[in-house]
Structure formats: structure tokens, C-alpha cells
Design a protein around this motif. Structure first.
Motif, PDB file in Angstrom:
ATOM      1  N   VAL A  10       0.669  -1.146  -0.027  1.00  0.00           N
ATOM      2  CA  VAL A  10       0.085   0.034  -0.113  1.00  0.00           C
ATOM      3  C   VAL A  10       0.843   1.023  -0.187  1.00  0.00           C
ATOM      4  O   VAL A  10       1.714   1.364   0.657  1.00  0.00           O
ATOM      5  CB  VAL A  10      -0.871   0.130   1.262  1.00  0.00           C
ATOM      6  N   LEU A 154      -2.058  -1.190  -3.778  1.00  0.00           N
ATOM      7  CA  LEU A 154      -3.085  -0.266  -3.814  1.00  0.00           C
ATOM      8  C   LEU A 154      -2.297   1.026  -3.416  1.00  0.00           C
ATOM      9  O   LEU A 154      -1.435   1.163  -2.502  1.00  0.00           O
ATOM     10  CB  LEU A 154      -3.970  -0.584  -2.497  1.00  0.00           C
ATOM     11  N   TRP A 168     -12.814   5.033  -5.611  1.00  0.00           N
ATOM     12  CA  TRP A 168     -11.769   4.528  -6.766  1.00  0.00           C
ATOM     13  C   TRP A 168     -11.489   5.545  -7.807  1.00  0.00           C
ATOM     14  O   TRP A 168     -12.443   6.201  -8.347  1.00  0.00           O
ATOM     15  CB  TRP A 168     -12.481   3.267  -7.611  1.00  0.00           C
ATOM     16  N   LEU A 172      -5.922   0.427  -9.439  1.00  0.00           N
ATOM     17  CA  LEU A 172      -5.303   0.202  -8.123  1.00  0.00           C
ATOM     18  C   LEU A 172      -5.177   1.315  -7.334  1.00  0.00           C
ATOM     19  O   LEU A 172      -4.175   1.604  -6.693  1.00  0.00           O
ATOM     20  CB  LEU A 172      -3.747  -0.244  -8.347  1.00  0.00           C
ATOM     21  N   SER A 173      -6.091   2.298  -7.513  1.00  0.00           N
ATOM     22  CA  SER A 173      -5.950   3.666  -6.919  1.00  0.00           C
ATOM     23  C   SER A 173      -7.362   4.007  -6.184  1.00  0.00           C
ATOM     24  O   SER A 173      -8.536   3.772  -7.027  1.00  0.00           O
ATOM     25  CB  SER A 173      -5.279   4.735  -7.838  1.00  0.00           C
ATOM     26  N   ILE A 198     -10.248  -6.243  -3.037  1.00  0.00           N
ATOM     27  CA  ILE A 198      -8.818  -6.543  -3.881  1.00  0.00           C
ATOM     28  C   ILE A 198      -7.986  -7.889  -3.151  1.00  0.00           C
ATOM     29  O   ILE A 198      -7.070  -8.389  -3.684  1.00  0.00           O
ATOM     30  CB  ILE A 198      -7.903  -5.370  -4.049  1.00  0.00           C
TER      31      ILE A 198
END
Length: 199
Positions: A10, A154, A168, A172-173, A198
Motif C-alpha cells: 500500500v 493499492l 476508486w 489500483l488507486s 482486492i
């Protein structure tokens, strides 16, 4: 970690390029992404000049995608830095004249806003507690799911939005309001569905 053991990464930040892009979105009156609230303390659209300019919004959307997840959205043509943005904004050399012209006068104000917001993030949240915040959510997910979390990445942008929440902003963000990020119990509850999605 040992071979075969799931890994998670992360990355948390209040990224200057992301803050600048959102400042430009708000100042130019661009609505995409419609679910994202406005930034606190950033000026709203100065005039209705760009309200119906589809080309401007399309160009900004490309800038946004390249800013949030640059590896997933490479430019097919070379990029050129925009004067006044301290290397924080680069636009494709073709097809972006309208956006370039619209944002050049906004550079110094956009950069100053982004630097202030990023400094506020570092002072209030920083990065020291970020690992623990996500490790707790992942541990809760693992207990609920009865298995180890899958490997995932993430990216979390902590931003001064006018509304609390998590959104979102890429594959991935996510973006999270700074006030929510600073509220440990509320943040745990808000990030849990993201982790479950995820992991």
C-alpha cells in the motif's frame, strides 16, 4: 516474504501531481469524474467559458489517467513539461493545445495549493502510521474470509475533499478524504470494503 506467501503493498500519499490535476479540474469547471467532490479551499470555475468544451474535458481526462496510474496509461507520443508547474504537469506534444492554453495561467496557483495540501497531509497524517492502518484492515479481512489475503497493490491518495469518503480513481488507486483518514475507526470501516474487493 517467503516464496509462495502473499504480499501486499500500500502506497499512501497526497501526491502533488494528483492535487494539481484536481485543482485544474475544479478551476476549469470539468465535472469528470462526477463522483469526486471538490477540493477544499481551491477556487471553483472562474467563468462558464469551458463548461461545454468537450475537447478540454477529454484532454484533462487523459492527463488524469496518466497522473493517477502512469504505467497503465502511457502516452503514445512524447510528453512536454508545461511552464509554471514545477515539473508536475507534462502533456502529450500532440492534441493537447486547448488544455495547454487553458492551464498555463493557473500554474503558480495550482502548484502553491498542491504544496500546501501535501504539507498539511505530512503534518497531520504523515506516513508513520499508514502501515499499521492497512495491516489492521487486512488482518480483519483475513479473519472474516478465513484465509490469507491475496497479493495486491493499492495506491491511496489522501486529499482535502469537501466530503468524507473513499472513491476508486484507478484500477489500483483510491482517493480518501483527509478528515476520514485521520479518524481511525471511521477509516477502518471505510477501507474494509476496498481491501475485501482486492485481497
Amino acid at each position: 516474504m517467503a516464496a509462495g506467501v502473499p504480499e501486499w503493498v500500500v502506497r499512501e500519499d497526497a501526491g502533488l501531481p494528483v492535487l494539481v490535476a484536481l485543482y485544474l479540474r475544479q478551476t476549469l469547471g470539468i465535472r469528470f469524474p462526477e463522483e469526486l467532490p471538490h477540493l477544499r479551499g481551491a477556487p471553483a470555475e472562474a467563468s462558464g467559458e469551458y463548461r461545454d468544451a468537450g475537447g478540454l474535458e477529454r484532454q484533462w481526462r487523459v492527463l488524469w489517467e496518466m497522473t493517477v496510474e502512469p504505467q497503465a496509461h502511457p502516452s503514445p507520443v512524447p510528453l512536454e513539461l508545461v511552464d509554471g508547474f514545477d515539473m508536475l504537469v507534462a502533456l502529450p506534444t500532440e492534441g493537447f493545445a486547448e488544455l495547454h492554453e487553458a492551464i498555463v495561467p493557473l500554474g503558480p496557483a495550482a502548484v502553491a495549493y498542491a504544496r500546501d495540501a501535501a504539507e498539511h497531509y505530512r503534518r497531520s497524517v504523515g506516513t508513520g502510521a499508514s502501515y499499521r492502518a492497512y495491516a489492521s484492515a487486512i488482518a480483519q479481512h483475513e479473519r472474516a474470509a478465513g484465509r490469507r489475503a491475496h497479493s495486491f497493490e493499492l495506491n491511496v491518495q489522501v486529499l482535502p475533499f469537501t466530503q468524507r469518503g473513499v472513491w476508486w480513481i484507478g484500477a489500483l488507486s483510491v482517493a480518501v478524504t483527509d478528515g476520514l483518514r485521520g479518524d481511525v475507526a471511521a477509516f477502518d470501516a471505510a477501507i474494509a470494503p476496498i481491501i475485501a474487493d482486492i485481497a
